[in-house]
Design a protein around this motif. Structure first.
Motif, PDB file in Angstrom:
ATOM      1  N   VAL A 114     -17.637  -4.401  29.256  1.00 13.04           N
ATOM      2  CA  VAL A 114     -18.089  -3.024  29.011  1.00 13.04           C
ATOM      3  C   VAL A 114     -17.525  -2.484  27.709  1.00 13.04           C
ATOM      4  N   GLY A 115     -16.202  -2.560  27.521  1.00 11.77           N
ATOM      5  CA  GLY A 115     -15.627  -2.109  26.264  1.00 11.77           C
ATOM      6  C   GLY A 115     -15.179  -0.668  26.226  1.00 11.77           C
ATOM      7  N   GLY A 116     -14.939  -0.061  27.389  1.00  8.02           N
ATOM      8  CA  GLY A 116     -14.369   1.276  27.422  1.00  8.02           C
ATOM      9  C   GLY A 116     -15.384   2.374  27.663  1.00  8.02           C
ATOM     10  N   VAL A 117     -14.888   3.616  27.677  1.00  4.30           N
ATOM     11  CA  VAL A 117     -15.702   4.772  28.037  1.00  4.30           C
ATOM     12  C   VAL A 117     -16.812   5.018  27.025  1.00  4.30           C
ATOM     13  N   GLU A 118     -16.526   4.898  25.738  1.00  4.88           N
ATOM     14  CA  GLU A 118     -17.565   5.150  24.732  1.00  4.88           C
ATOM     15  C   GLU A 118     -18.675   4.112  24.829  1.00  4.88           C
ATOM     16  N   ALA A 119     -18.323   2.857  25.111  1.00  2.10           N
ATOM     17  CA  ALA A 119     -19.336   1.822  25.294  1.00  2.10           C
ATOM     18  C   ALA A 119     -20.161   2.108  26.550  1.00  2.10           C
ATOM     19  N   PHE A 120     -19.516   2.563  27.603  1.00  2.00           N
ATOM     20  CA  PHE A 120     -20.235   2.961  28.814  1.00  2.00           C
ATOM     21  C   PHE A 120     -21.258   4.050  28.491  1.00  2.00           C
ATOM     22  N   GLU A 121     -20.861   5.015  27.679  1.00  2.00           N
ATOM     23  CA  GLU A 121     -21.790   6.071  27.298  1.00  2.00           C
ATOM     24  C   GLU A 121     -22.990   5.503  26.537  1.00  2.00           C
ATOM     25  N   ARG A 122     -22.755   4.527  25.677  1.00  2.00           N
ATOM     26  CA  ARG A 122     -23.863   3.910  24.929  1.00  2.00           C
ATOM     27  C   ARG A 122     -24.798   3.164  25.877  1.00  2.00           C
ATOM     28  N   PHE A 123     -24.243   2.518  26.912  1.00  2.00           N
ATOM     29  CA  PHE A 123     -25.088   1.864  27.899  1.00  2.00           C
ATOM     30  C   PHE A 123     -25.959   2.893  28.619  1.00  2.00           C
ATOM     31  N   ALA A 124     -25.352   3.989  29.062  1.00  4.34           N
ATOM     32  CA  ALA A 124     -26.120   5.029  29.743  1.00  4.34           C
ATOM     33  C   ALA A 124     -27.215   5.573  28.840  1.00  4.34           C
ATOM     34  N   GLU A 125     -26.905   5.769  27.565  1.00  8.69           N
ATOM     35  CA  GLU A 125     -27.893   6.277  26.622  1.00  8.69           C
ATOM     36  C   GLU A 125     -29.012   5.269  26.362  1.00  8.69           C
ATOM     37  N   ALA A 126     -28.714   3.985  26.493  1.00  5.94           N
ATOM     38  CA  ALA A 126     -29.758   2.972  26.326  1.00  5.94           C
ATOM     39  C   ALA A 126     -30.801   3.084  27.432  1.00  5.94           C
ATOM     40  N   ILE A 127     -30.357   3.452  28.635  1.00 10.21           N
ATOM     41  CA  ILE A 127     -31.278   3.603  29.762  1.00 10.21           C
ATOM     42  C   ILE A 127     -31.882   4.998  29.782  1.00 10.21           C
ATOM     43  N   GLN A 128     -31.064   5.991  29.484  1.00 17.47           N
ATOM     44  CA  GLN A 128     -31.507   7.385  29.495  1.00 17.47           C
ATOM     45  C   GLN A 128     -31.029   8.040  28.202  1.00 17.47           C
ATOM     46  N   PRO A 129     -31.869   8.037  27.156  1.00 14.47           N
ATOM     47  CA  PRO A 129     -31.412   8.445  25.814  1.00 14.47           C
ATOM     48  C   PRO A 129     -30.778   9.829  25.730  1.00 14.47           C
ATOM     49  N   THR A 130     -31.246  10.779  26.542  1.00 11.33           N
ATOM     50  CA  THR A 130     -30.694  12.126  26.485  1.00 11.33           C
ATOM     51  C   THR A 130     -29.823  12.363  27.711  1.00 11.33           C
ATOM     52  N   LEU A 131     -28.524  12.255  27.545  1.00 16.53           N
ATOM     53  CA  LEU A 131     -27.607  12.542  28.645  1.00 16.53           C
ATOM     54  C   LEU A 131     -27.403  14.047  28.759  1.00 16.53           C
ATOM     55  N   ALA A 132     -26.989  14.487  29.929  1.00 15.09           N
ATOM     56  CA  ALA A 132     -26.951  15.915  30.233  1.00 15.09           C
ATOM     57  C   ALA A 132     -25.534  16.448  30.270  1.00 15.09           C
ATOM     58  N   GLU A 133     -25.411  17.736  29.962  1.00 20.59           N
ATOM     59  CA  GLU A 133     -24.158  18.451  30.139  1.00 20.59           C
ATOM     60  C   GLU A 133     -24.050  18.912  31.587  1.00 20.59           C
ATOM     61  N   TYR A 134     -22.830  19.123  32.028  1.00 18.69           N
ATOM     62  CA  TYR A 134     -22.577  19.548  33.403  1.00 18.69           C
ATOM     63  C   TYR A 134     -22.667  21.072  33.456  1.00 18.69           C
ATOM     64  N   GLN A 135     -23.804  21.584  33.952  1.00 14.94           N
ATOM     65  CA  GLN A 135     -24.028  23.016  34.055  1.00 14.94           C
ATOM     66  C   GLN A 135     -24.046  23.442  35.520  1.00 14.94           C
ATOM     67  N   GLU A 136     -23.953  24.773  35.740  1.00 16.11           N
ATOM     68  CA  GLU A 136     -23.875  25.319  37.101  1.00 16.11           C
ATOM     69  C   GLU A 136     -22.853  24.530  37.921  1.00 16.11           C
ATOM     70  N   ARG A 137     -21.657  24.440  37.407  1.00 17.06           N
ATOM     71  CA  ARG A 137     -20.632  23.559  37.972  1.00 17.06           C
ATOM     72  C   ARG A 137     -20.206  23.995  39.364  1.00 17.06           C
ATOM     73  N   SER A 138     -19.936  23.003  40.203  1.00 18.03           N
ATOM     74  CA  SER A 138     -19.426  23.298  41.541  1.00 18.03           C
ATOM     75  C   SER A 138     -18.091  22.634  41.804  1.00 18.03           C
ATOM     76  N   THR A 139     -17.663  21.726  40.915  1.00 15.51           N
ATOM     77  CA  THR A 139     -16.391  21.031  41.100  1.00 15.51           C
ATOM     78  C   THR A 139     -15.671  20.911  39.760  1.00 15.51           C
ATOM     79  N   PRO A 140     -14.353  20.785  39.788  1.00 16.66           N
ATOM     80  CA  PRO A 140     -13.601  20.628  38.532  1.00 16.66           C
ATOM     81  C   PRO A 140     -13.789  19.239  37.936  1.00 16.66           C
TER      82      PRO A 140
END
Length: 348
Positions: free
Chosen positions: A81-107
């Motif tokens: 995998v290569g760490g958290v930033e690489a994980f983010e790139r993998f997620a973006e490869a499947i879903q190019p626009t990742l989302a911010e955490y809005q209307e939060r219910s947990t810390p």
């Protein structure tokens, strides 16, 4: 035959020899058996050691989206995998626009771009099964988890099939929730739950009012720094792609009974019903009984599957078809999360 029976039959068939998923659309990987795994979960590993998940994911992005419709929970195990930033790139490869955490219910804490820590609840607490942000005006269709460091004991992220949960509930309960929907009530400023500034990511009350008006949240400003919100959301949904009916809400999690008999009784002694830090009602404002939500919890107990994380694991879920939670743990644990493909009731 009910959907639940079909899924159980599929579960049994998947456990049999020679019943592997057709992976011709996913080259360079093999299906890895996971004892007791439900039919919704597919576990794949690379054929060769050191296979880079980001590169492989980019080459198979469309195929992975296709397979996810059939197997809405996918666990990638044994990749580099290569760490958290690489994980983010993998997620973006499947879903190019990742989302911010809005209307939060947990810390949670942002750790890299659109990657967040998993819910920061005390290690000795269980997080019940839920579809991410099903209480909100918009929710992610896809969730991505990455185990950076598994805990030495516990700390699994169990999953359950939302279709099977729906089928296990009594027709009477399903119909009542489908018709009435769920009202989520939150009281901010009590010192018990998240403050409204954290939930809405602003200190400006006017911005909160404007946002809530736009997404259908009723706001009531109370004395001091207190605020109450009410929002009515679906309880039962149709998946936009598979057209299957799913149980899709967090009524059982928001309801005061989620705290357990002793704590919920204590909260009801301290707070008036309308002042509870969070609670759920039917959409018309009538109470949901503890017994009704116990039926929901029992359906989750019957369908939940947990597996121990391994360092480097990545899991991708269809958030409408599969729920997730967390078991208690001891020691250090680090699981990070990304989400994307936001949907609303109007475009679901």
């Amino acid at each position: 035959m009910t959907r639940a029976a079909r899924l159980r039959r599929g579960h049994r068939a998947l456990a049999g020899a020679g019943d592997d998923v057709d992976l011709r659309v996913l080259s360079d990987v093999v299906q890895r058996p996971l004892p007791g795994a439900p039919a919704c979960l597919l576990v794949v590993s690379p054929e060769r050691e050191g296979c880079d998940l980001v590169e492989w994911g980019r080459a198979h992005a469309e195929a992975l989206r296709q397979v996810l419709r059939e197997r809405p929970a996918m666990l990638f195990r044994g990749f580099r995998v290569g760490g958290v930033e690489a994980f983010e790139r993998f997620a973006e490869a499947i879903q190019p626009t990742l989302a911010e955490y809005q209307e939060r219910s947990t810390p949670r804490t942002e750790v890299s771009g659109k990657v967040y820590t998993s819910t920061e609840y005390p290690a000795n607490e269980t997080i019940p099964q839920h579809n991410e942000m099903s209480y909100a005006s918009a929710w992610p269709m896809k969730l991505f988890f990455h185990c950076v460091q598994p805990s030495p004991e516990g700390g699994a992220t169990p999953i359950a099939d939302s279709r099977e949960v729906y089928e296990l509930l009594s027709p009477r309960l399903r119909e009542r929730f489908a018709e009435k929907r769920v009202m989520y009530v939150r009281n901010y400023g009590t010192g018990v739950d998240l403050p409204w500034q954290k939930v809405f990511q602003t200190e400006d009350r006017a911005q909160v009012d404007a946002y809530c008006q736009r997404v259908g949240i009723q706001v009531e400003w109370l004395g001091g720094n207190r605020m109450r919100t009410r929002s009515v959301r679906p309880a039962v949904m149709q998946h936009p792609e598979t057209k299957e009916t799913v149980w899709f809400n967090q009524a059982h999690l928001f309801h005061v009974s989620n705290l357990g008999p002793k704590m919920s009784a204590a909260m009801r002694m301290v707070f008036k019903e309308q002042d509870l830090p969070r609670n759920s009602l039917y959409g018309d404002g009538t109470p949901i009984s503890d017994a009704e939500l116990e039926e929901v919890r029992e359906a989750y107990r019957k369908t939940t599957f947990a597996f121990p994380w391994q360092a480097g694991d990545v899991m991708m879920l269809d958030n409408m078809l599969v729920t997730h939670g967390r078991t208690p743990f001891s020691g250090a644990r680090r699981v990070v999360v990304a989400m994307g493909e936001m949907r609303t009731e109007n475009n679901s």
